[in-house]
Design a protein around this motif. Structure first.
Motif, PDB file in Angstrom:
ATOM      1  N   TRP A  37     -17.081  -4.264  10.339  1.00  0.00           N
ATOM      2  CA  TRP A  37     -16.793  -4.761  11.678  1.00  0.00           C
ATOM      3  C   TRP A  37     -18.009  -4.733  12.589  1.00  0.00           C
ATOM      4  O   TRP A  37     -18.028  -5.388  13.625  1.00  0.00           O
ATOM      5  N   ARG A  38     -19.041  -3.981  12.227  1.00  0.00           N
ATOM      6  CA  ARG A  38     -20.180  -3.785  13.118  1.00  0.00           C
ATOM      7  C   ARG A  38     -20.883  -5.082  13.512  1.00  0.00           C
ATOM      8  O   ARG A  38     -21.269  -5.238  14.677  1.00  0.00           O
TER       9      ARG A  38
ATOM     10  N   CYS B  34     -18.967  -2.842  26.731  1.00  0.00           N
ATOM     11  CA  CYS B  34     -18.129  -2.328  25.649  1.00  0.00           C
ATOM     12  C   CYS B  34     -16.673  -2.769  25.803  1.00  0.00           C
ATOM     13  O   CYS B  34     -15.993  -3.028  24.808  1.00  0.00           O
TER      14      CYS B  34
ATOM     15  N   CYS C 197     -14.504   0.575  16.777  1.00  0.00           N
ATOM     16  CA  CYS C 197     -15.691   1.340  17.150  1.00  0.00           C
ATOM     17  C   CYS C 197     -15.303   2.743  17.605  1.00  0.00           C
ATOM     18  O   CYS C 197     -15.950   3.727  17.237  1.00  0.00           O
TER      19      CYS C 197
ATOM     20  N   CYS D  98     -15.762  -5.951  24.142  1.00  0.00           N
ATOM     21  CA  CYS D  98     -16.049  -6.035  22.709  1.00  0.00           C
ATOM     22  C   CYS D  98     -14.764  -6.305  21.926  1.00  0.00           C
ATOM     23  O   CYS D  98     -13.742  -5.643  22.148  1.00  0.00           O
TER      24      CYS D  98
ATOM     25  N   LEU E 128     -13.584  -3.072  19.772  1.00  0.00           N
ATOM     26  CA  LEU E 128     -13.695  -1.807  20.497  1.00  0.00           C
ATOM     27  C   LEU E 128     -12.846  -0.714  19.852  1.00  0.00           C
ATOM     28  O   LEU E 128     -13.283   0.433  19.727  1.00  0.00           O
TER      29      LEU E 128
ATOM     30  N   GLY F   6     -19.542  -6.680  16.722  1.00  0.00           N
ATOM     31  CA  GLY F   6     -19.573  -5.977  17.998  1.00  0.00           C
ATOM     32  C   GLY F   6     -20.403  -6.719  19.032  1.00  0.00           C
ATOM     33  O   GLY F   6     -21.365  -7.431  18.705  1.00  0.00           O
ATOM     34  N   THR F   7     -20.034  -6.556  20.280  1.00  0.00           N
ATOM     35  CA  THR F   7     -20.779  -7.207  21.361  1.00  0.00           C
ATOM     36  C   THR F   7     -22.209  -6.701  21.426  1.00  0.00           C
ATOM     37  O   THR F   7     -23.134  -7.449  21.746  1.00  0.00           O
TER      38      THR F   7
END
Length: 245
Positions: free
Chosen positions: A22-23, A57, A66, A60, A63, A26-27
């Motif tokens: 998923w990284r 964040c 994360c 994102c 989120l 990320g935003t």
């Protein structure tokens, strides 16, 4: 002669780490943030920089994933060993949310209210922490419900029947005719303003108070006047004896 052919398929092993897949979504992995890692490590006390990082964040799309990863990675770590803004949370917020720390248990082992409640909103404000969207929504809903309760709360009716100066002025404001009782109450009030007040007479509540100030035994008329005034205060909300309208 019939030949039988056997087809064998070979599949490459799946070496992709699903926990980290998923990284890239990320935003913080967007091109405009690459090379600007200092955005997530604001200077201590720079509230505006902290809020700016938290806003990024909160937008994102991953989120929740994360936060799960950060919770596992920092599980059991002390507050001083947590750095920067991660998953939209400050080091203190992540430390307080960690179930293995004393901060998450609160005083006496009491569990702290999670984010998304009005209590958590108050906690963020007390600690000077940035307030997340869920807590802001919970606080707005709490304030709205409180205003609604105040609006429907029954108001204590203040008696203002005729025979009082308040009723006299109410008649004047409403353009109503003034009855004799209200006129007499107004005249008596005007006389009190023009005539210097003398010592309270016996048989009145003022006389009863005078006896108490002078450490004198209260006479029977004064005791009776004080009892009557107290009873009127409980039943009508005023110590003034009123005439019938």
């Amino acid at each position: 002669m019939i030949h039988h052919y056997t087809t064998t398929s070979h599949t490459a092993p799946d070496t992709l780490d699903r926990a980290e897949s998923w990284r890239p979504y990320g935003t913080c992995a967007a091109p405009q943030y690459v090379g600007h890692e200092d955005l997530w490590f604001p200077e201590p006390g720079d509230t505006e920089a902290v809020r700016a990082a938290v806003r990024v964040c909160e937008s994102c799309p991953v989120l929740a994933l994360c936060r799960q990863a950060v919770a596992v990675e920092e599980h059991g770590i002390g507050k001083a060993s947590r750095y920067g803004i991660r998953a939209g949370l400050t080091p203190v917020q992540r430390w307080a949310a960690d179930t293995s720390t004393r901060a998450a248990q609160g005083k006496g082992g009491r569990q702290l209210s999670p984010c998304g409640t009005n209590t958590a909103y108050d906690r963020h404000v007390r600690r000077g922490e940035p307030v997340d969207t869920a807590c802001r929504k919970a606080h707005a809903e709490h304030s709205r419900a409180q205003r609604e309760r105040e609006r429907h709360r029954p108001r204590r009716a203040v008696p203002d029947g005729c025979g009082t100066t308040r009723a006299y002025y109410r008649h004047i404001q409403a353009g109503e005719p003034i009855d004799e009782a209200c006129q007499a109450a107004s005249d008596a009030y005007e006389q009190q303003l023009t005539v210097p007040p003398g010592p309270p007479e016996c048989g009145t509540r003022g006389g009863y108070a005078r006896h108490l100030r002078k450490d004198e035994p209260a006479c029977t008329p004064c005791r009776q006047a004080n009892t009557d005034a107290s009873r009127r205060l409980r039943t009508t909300g005023t110590t003034t004896e009123r005439s019938a309208a």
